[in-house]
Design an enzyme around this catalytic site. Sequence first.
Site, PDB file in Angstrom:
ATOM      1  CD  GLU A   1      -2.527   1.224   2.719  1.00  0.00           C
ATOM      2  OE1 GLU A   1      -3.455   2.041   2.868  1.00  0.00           O
ATOM      3  OE2 GLU A   1      -2.186   0.411   3.616  1.00  0.00           O
TER       4      GLU A   1
ATOM      5  CE  LYS B   1      -8.714   1.481   3.080  1.00  0.00           C
ATOM      6  NZ  LYS B   1      -7.723   1.806   4.123  1.00  0.00           N
TER       7      LYS B   1
ATOM      8  CB  CYS C   1      -5.369  -0.818   4.535  1.00  0.00           C
ATOM      9  SG  CYS C   1      -4.988  -0.559   6.288  1.00  0.00           S
TER      10      CYS C   1
END
Length: 551
Positions: free
Chosen positions: A313, A375, A425
């Site tokens: 990430e 995301k 994440c």
Amino acid sequence: MPETRAGARSAVAMAEAESDGRISDPMPGAIGRLRRGLGGLSPWGRAVAAFAFGALGVLALAPVHAVPVLFVSLPGLLWCLAGARTGRGAFATGWAFGFGFHLFGLYWISFALTVDLAAFFWLMPFAAAGLPALLAVFPGLVAVALRRLPVAGVARVAAFAALWGVAEWLRGHLATGFPWNLYAYAWVGWPPIAQLAAWIGAYGLTVATVFVAALPAAAWRADGRVARRGAVAAAAGVLALVVAGSAGTTRLAGAADGPAPDAPRLRLVQPNIPQSQKWNRDRAAENFALHLALSQEGSAAARDRLSATIWPETAVPYFLEREPRARDALGDVAPPGGLLITGVPRAGPPEAPPRYWNSLRALDSGGEIVATYDKAHLVPFGEYVPLRDLLPIDKVTAGSVDYSAGPGPRTVSLPGLPPASPLICYEVIFPGAVVDRDGPRPAWLLNVTNDAWYGETAGPHQHFAIARMRAIEEGLPLVRVATTGISGVVDAQGRTVARLGLGERGALDAPLPPPTAGPPLYARIGDAGFWALCALLAVGAAGAGLRRRSG
């Protein structure tokens, strides 16, 4: 109305004697004395004991996976609750249990604030104790609801498990949700039983775990004597675990014998860059060069066999649309004919109001961006500030502008690779929300993350265990790439087949395991099995309560 020890003991003993049907001989052992003592504690003593039982339960989770402690922790809570004479007392006991569990289970969250301690030191108490105190409300409400039900013995345990499951589901959905450290994740270290998640998911496995582990609470009454029916039920619960383990073993035995000879080979890059250095402007070029170097490790023949190299990430600190040299460098280290997949911040057009996304992007060997995922499930206070107009604080991550959310889970086509469901994440922690149910089924889950925020604590171990449960639920292999670890490849049964440990630096090459032949039951029906299990336990408890009233 003040509580009295004698009154609490006599009320609970009478109810349990009725549920058992007879009075048995005194239990001379330590458990009987413990049961008798917990029922007679003062309110403060009961809260302290409940706090200790909650903290003990953390040992069942990663990295320890000492599941047997739950057979002490959960009965201990029920025995403490048996002495509560008021709703307020029951809430305080349940809250103390939840506070102990979350305080020790989530201690690592406050480590994120030490990266910029000068700016966020005043938030340390809120991160360390405030979040556990808030999450502890759910066990507190379970305790209040349980006290109001006219049940005892095994029926009380059934009602407790159903209420606990509903509370955990609400914890995972209210206010964006935070379903971290469900009891189901204790079984990740016990793969045969963890396979139950393929049918009932993490919430369902949590309910089953709470019911079986709490059954010993019905085996002793408040006076320390053995309750025959409860003891039989507790023994049956252990037998049920054996049966579940056998079913899980059968599922594992029927799994594919590993990746096919022509399976895509992936390189996972774990740079092990501390969070304090990750966004240091003076180190940006050095950090980028480290990723490039790790991507080129090994022989040319080994690199030629790769289908993709994957970075963690936000591994790239540049906006790729504005940095053609960075795109060229990424293309240069992509495998021949393959892809370089990396986490990267993405910016909107310079002429528009500033907008940013936490993204995953795939580039080919020519440096062209061929796929993008933004995301969707953002971290409150980490990537955006809820009620920003009212709260005078900045988000913990770099920059003053909140990230924007993407459209949600989706299947991404990647040239030369099977279609994937990207997860950035903590998007991986949400059961039933890691694939696009309306689109084509992906062949694997790709989770890129940055756990460097939490150092070498239990946090990254817990995160990896949670991610492994998603593979079981969905019947999909999972590839996880983390800045400081744990990176690894997990098969569709949740077993780790390749791994780079926490705090290691390196590049790991591994083939992509296959998915299951078809989606497991949980992937088809979602949480329906969980709700059915809760309903079954609730009906059983209600029936026992009605029989007790009519008797």
